[in-house]
Design a protein around this motif. Structure first.
Motif, PDB file in Angstrom:
ATOM      1  N   PRO A 107     -27.701 -18.383 -30.246  1.00 18.74           N
ATOM      2  CA  PRO A 107     -28.708 -18.018 -30.415  1.00 18.74           C
ATOM      3  C   PRO A 107     -29.508 -19.255 -30.551  1.00 18.74           C
ATOM      4  CG  PRO A 107     -27.714 -16.743 -31.685  1.00 18.74           C
ATOM      5  CD  PRO A 107     -26.538 -17.859 -30.850  1.00 18.74           C
ATOM      6  N   MET A 108     -31.013 -19.458 -30.016  1.00 15.77           N
ATOM      7  CA  MET A 108     -31.357 -20.669 -30.167  1.00 15.77           C
ATOM      8  C   MET A 108     -32.653 -19.886 -30.649  1.00 15.77           C
ATOM      9  SD  MET A 108     -30.543 -22.955 -27.423  1.00 15.77           S
ATOM     10  CE  MET A 108     -28.679 -22.932 -26.587  1.00 15.77           C
ATOM     11  N   THR A 109     -33.775 -20.546 -31.044  1.00 14.23           N
ATOM     12  CA  THR A 109     -34.831 -20.501 -31.253  1.00 14.23           C
ATOM     13  C   THR A 109     -35.593 -21.484 -30.919  1.00 14.23           C
ATOM     14  OG1 THR A 109     -34.406 -19.582 -33.268  1.00 14.23           O
ATOM     15  CG2 THR A 109     -36.485 -20.492 -33.811  1.00 14.23           C
ATOM     16  N   ARG A 110     -36.773 -21.315 -29.951  1.00 12.45           N
ATOM     17  CA  ARG A 110     -37.730 -22.009 -28.968  1.00 12.45           C
ATOM     18  C   ARG A 110     -39.179 -22.335 -30.355  1.00 12.45           C
ATOM     19  NH1 ARG A 110     -41.223 -21.896 -23.803  1.00 12.45           N
ATOM     20  NH2 ARG A 110     -41.687 -23.811 -23.845  1.00 12.45           N
ATOM     21  N   PRO A 123     -32.478 -26.130 -21.931  1.00 13.57           N
ATOM     22  CA  PRO A 123     -30.523 -25.663 -21.633  1.00 13.57           C
ATOM     23  C   PRO A 123     -30.457 -24.882 -20.734  1.00 13.57           C
ATOM     24  CG  PRO A 123     -32.681 -24.186 -22.772  1.00 13.57           C
ATOM     25  CD  PRO A 123     -33.417 -25.924 -22.225  1.00 13.57           C
ATOM     26  N   ARG A 124     -31.471 -24.614 -19.396  1.00 18.50           N
ATOM     27  CA  ARG A 124     -31.153 -23.987 -18.432  1.00 18.50           C
ATOM     28  C   ARG A 124     -29.376 -24.926 -17.293  1.00 18.50           C
ATOM     29  NH1 ARG A 124     -34.040 -22.423 -11.889  1.00 18.50           N
ATOM     30  NH2 ARG A 124     -32.004 -22.215 -11.233  1.00 18.50           N
ATOM     31  N   GLU A 177     -27.223 -17.204 -23.938  1.00 19.41           N
ATOM     32  CA  GLU A 177     -27.802 -17.091 -25.285  1.00 19.41           C
ATOM     33  C   GLU A 177     -27.042 -16.062 -25.850  1.00 19.41           C
ATOM     34  OE1 GLU A 177     -31.490 -14.847 -22.908  1.00 19.41           O
ATOM     35  OE2 GLU A 177     -32.249 -17.395 -22.000  1.00 19.41           O
ATOM     36  N   ARG A 178     -26.098 -15.365 -25.944  1.00 21.06           N
ATOM     37  CA  ARG A 178     -25.708 -14.579 -26.216  1.00 21.06           C
ATOM     38  C   ARG A 178     -24.357 -15.054 -27.325  1.00 21.06           C
ATOM     39  NH1 ARG A 178     -23.284 -11.568 -22.822  1.00 21.06           N
ATOM     40  NH2 ARG A 178     -25.602  -9.816 -22.664  1.00 21.06           N
ATOM     41  N   LYS A 197     -26.757 -23.167 -19.278  1.00 17.50           N
ATOM     42  CA  LYS A 197     -26.483 -22.037 -18.748  1.00 17.50           C
ATOM     43  C   LYS A 197     -25.931 -21.595 -17.529  1.00 17.50           C
ATOM     44  CE  LYS A 197     -29.678 -18.016 -19.341  1.00 17.50           C
ATOM     45  NZ  LYS A 197     -31.402 -17.478 -19.027  1.00 17.50           N
ATOM     46  N   ASP A 225     -22.577 -15.550 -21.308  1.00 15.66           N
ATOM     47  CA  ASP A 225     -24.288 -16.030 -21.045  1.00 15.66           C
ATOM     48  C   ASP A 225     -24.425 -16.484 -22.466  1.00 15.66           C
ATOM     49  OD1 ASP A 225     -26.866 -15.477 -21.867  1.00 15.66           O
ATOM     50  OD2 ASP A 225     -26.369 -13.526 -21.386  1.00 15.66           O
ATOM     51  N   PRO A 239     -30.184 -24.900 -31.933  1.00 15.54           N
ATOM     52  CA  PRO A 239     -29.274 -23.755 -31.847  1.00 15.54           C
ATOM     53  C   PRO A 239     -29.335 -22.919 -33.936  1.00 15.54           C
ATOM     54  CG  PRO A 239     -28.747 -25.635 -30.472  1.00 15.54           C
ATOM     55  CD  PRO A 239     -30.005 -25.603 -31.413  1.00 15.54           C
ATOM     56  N   PHE A 241     -35.609 -26.653 -28.408  1.00 12.70           N
ATOM     57  CA  PHE A 241     -34.576 -25.552 -29.197  1.00 12.70           C
ATOM     58  C   PHE A 241     -33.875 -25.846 -30.037  1.00 12.70           C
ATOM     59  CE2 PHE A 241     -35.803 -23.946 -24.335  1.00 12.70           C
ATOM     60  CZ  PHE A 241     -36.124 -22.723 -25.008  1.00 12.70           C
TER      61      PHE A 241
END
Length: 520
Positions: free
Chosen positions: A83-86, A64-65, A79-80, A68, A77, A221, A219
């Protein structure tokens, strides 16, 4: 005197088009995105049916970088916003030849998992990671830069890479340096399917795909990958981008070899630049007259090699399979024959490989209470005129349900409450994919770098390409990188400065800290 506002029209609201819209709008360009469908995202959109939600295409969100950084450039942002789960395990591999592998980002646990199948190969896993860490670090600047001529291959830094990239080797041949057991090699090469290619033909460079999974994670999302493009569209709109839905583009307007806008059934939009974020081959055929294309004519495009397609089942079911992983890949016993059926013989296999996403074990928001979703994908040939899906589709559906029993999904048919099927014909008609090839042109050596359609399109001035059909290629992180490349070139031609910090040669896509063992 007030500086004139520059205007760009983007054809298609897929992930590449939306990323370019964000970057261009942030840099002061007036952007209009024109999309034929009623929703954004293209193949990275969401199917909503009877209270269930399914990703149309991508379900693995990797590295995701890049996105991002694009969000950060616009003041958001990731992540805000999404939201994602690894995932851990990242996925479960089931081998038709026997054995299973739970792929985990915990490298020491991964060594143990490999050792259960091949102790000798387990000892080489860290060697594989070190080798590909170096490969990615050295090649990354070239994935961030445009390739517009063979001269770009002759740059001294590129020539130094030749021994490391070993273009004469296939992905499978490259992995043989690390892993002897073919099952383990398949576990580190099935990712070539993200490119629509066989690991026995895919260039060795793409060993970096599996490396990225273990180094940087897989990840999910919340809401699926379609939630990512929804967030991108919202951010683009907040930056002033106009997004027109349900508006198919009929043609790109060209005057004296230069794109000057687009035409739909209801309007004409003038522009200083046009960005095409549609399937390249099909878009050229429909939007740009053959007479305006010197290099990428219909005749030349027809001679290119195209990726596989997919047979899809989107199933909303009663209950949940809690003992089945979020991602499961079944690799058929005769994997090589399965690939020959797809790539060369253009026929359906009797024992096909397949993939199932059981996303509700991670994200129950995708289904009504007490229910869940199953996303089922079987790689198949693109449309080569050999298969009548009106006849074969129902048969293949039945076979797919039988195959799912091999990974522990049994008694599913009676639990189905909603269902959608997608065949290569559906990909062609609903998403305008040439031959229904879901990953565009294949990523063979003669269709990569400068030999792929250029980000700054060669045949029409003022026209640019973004997405999987141009350099660097397919896969969401790479498509986002194509948006950065294309946006930089477009702004350069408009004599405008990019208003974001990341650019090739200034800030690497992968930092040194991340390259040295970011595994948690």
């Amino acid at each position: 005197m007030t500086k004139q506002t520059r205007r760009t029209v983007i054809v298609g609201a897929g992930p590449g088009g939306l990323a370019a819209a964000i970057l261009l709008a942030k840099s002061g360009v007036q952007v209009t995105v024109v999309e034929k469908r009623g929703d954004v995202g293209g193949r990275t959109s969401t199917i909503r049916q009877d209270g269930f939600r399914f990703d149309v295409g991508p379900t693995f969100f990797l590295y995701p970088r890049v996105l991002k950084e694009i969000f950060a450039a616009a003041g958001y942002d990731l992540e805000r916003e999404v939201p994602m789960t690894r995932l851990d395990p990242q996925y479960r591999l089931v081998f038709g030849d026997g054995g299973e592998l739970l792929a985990t980002p915990n490298l020491e646990q991964m060594v143990k998992a490999i050792a259960a199948i091949s102790p000798e190969d387990a000892r080489r896993f860290h060697e594989f990671m070190t080798h590909n860490r170096g490969k990615l670090e050295k090649f990354m600047p070239f994935l961030q830069a445009p390739f517009e001529s063979w001269r770009d291959l002759m740059k001294p830094d590129m020539l130094k890479l030749v021994p490391l990239l070993a273009p004469w080797r296939s992905l499978d041949s490259d992995l043989q340096m690390h892993f002897k057991d073919e099952r383990i090699r398949l576990g580190f090469s099935f990712q070539s399917k993200y490119l629509g290619m066989s690991p026995f033909r895919c260039p060795s460079l793409f060993s970096i795909l599996s490396f990225l999974e273990y180094e940087h994670g897989v990840f999910h999302p919340t809401g699926g990958c379609g939630a990512v493009t929804q967030a991108m569209a919202r951010i683009a709109t907040e930056l002033g981008v106009e997004i027109l839905l349900d508006e198919p583009v009929e043609k790109v307007l060209i005057e004296r070899g230069t794109a000057v806008g687009i035409k739909t059934a209801s309007r004409t939009l003038q522009a200083d630049a046009v960005v095409v974020n549609a399937d390249f081959a099909e878009a050229m055929k429909k939007l740009v007259p053959n007479s305006d294309r010197r290099k990428w004519t219909d005749e030349r495009v027809a001679k290119k090699r195209f990726s596989c397609s997919t047979f899809m089942m989107y199933l909303g079911i009663d209950g949940r399979y809690d003992d089945v992983s979020h991602h499961t890949i079944f690799l058929a016993k005769n994997y090589r024959q399965n690939l020959r059926d797809i790539e060369s013989l253009h026929r359906l296999s009797e024992d096909p490989s397949f993939y199932v996403q059981n996303a509700c074990v991670t994200d129950p928001t995708l289904a009504p209470e007490g229910k869940s979703t199953l996303y089922v994908l079987l790689p198949v040939t693109h449309d080569a005129g050999m298969i009548d899906w009106s006849i074969e589709g129902p048969k293949y559906r039945k076979l797919a349900l039988q195959q799912m029993e091999k990974i522990g999904i049994t008694d599913v048919e009676r639990r189905i409450r909603t269902e959608k099927i997608m065949t290569p014909e559906g990909w062609a008609s609903e998403f305008d994919l040439y031959k229904g090839a879901t990953f565009s042109m294949a990523h063979s050596l003669d269709q990569m770098l400068h030999l792929r359609p250029h980000n700054r399109f060669e045949d029409v001035r003022g026209m640019y390409l973004v997405g999987g059909g141009t350099h660097p290629g397919s896969g969401l992180p790479v498509i986002f990188e194509s948006a950065r490349i294309t946006s930089r070139l477009l702004l350069e031609d408009l004599k405008m400065e990019p208003q974001w910090s990341t650019s090739a040669g200034t800030k690497p896509m992968v930092s040194q800290d991340e390259l040295i063992g970011a595994t948690s």
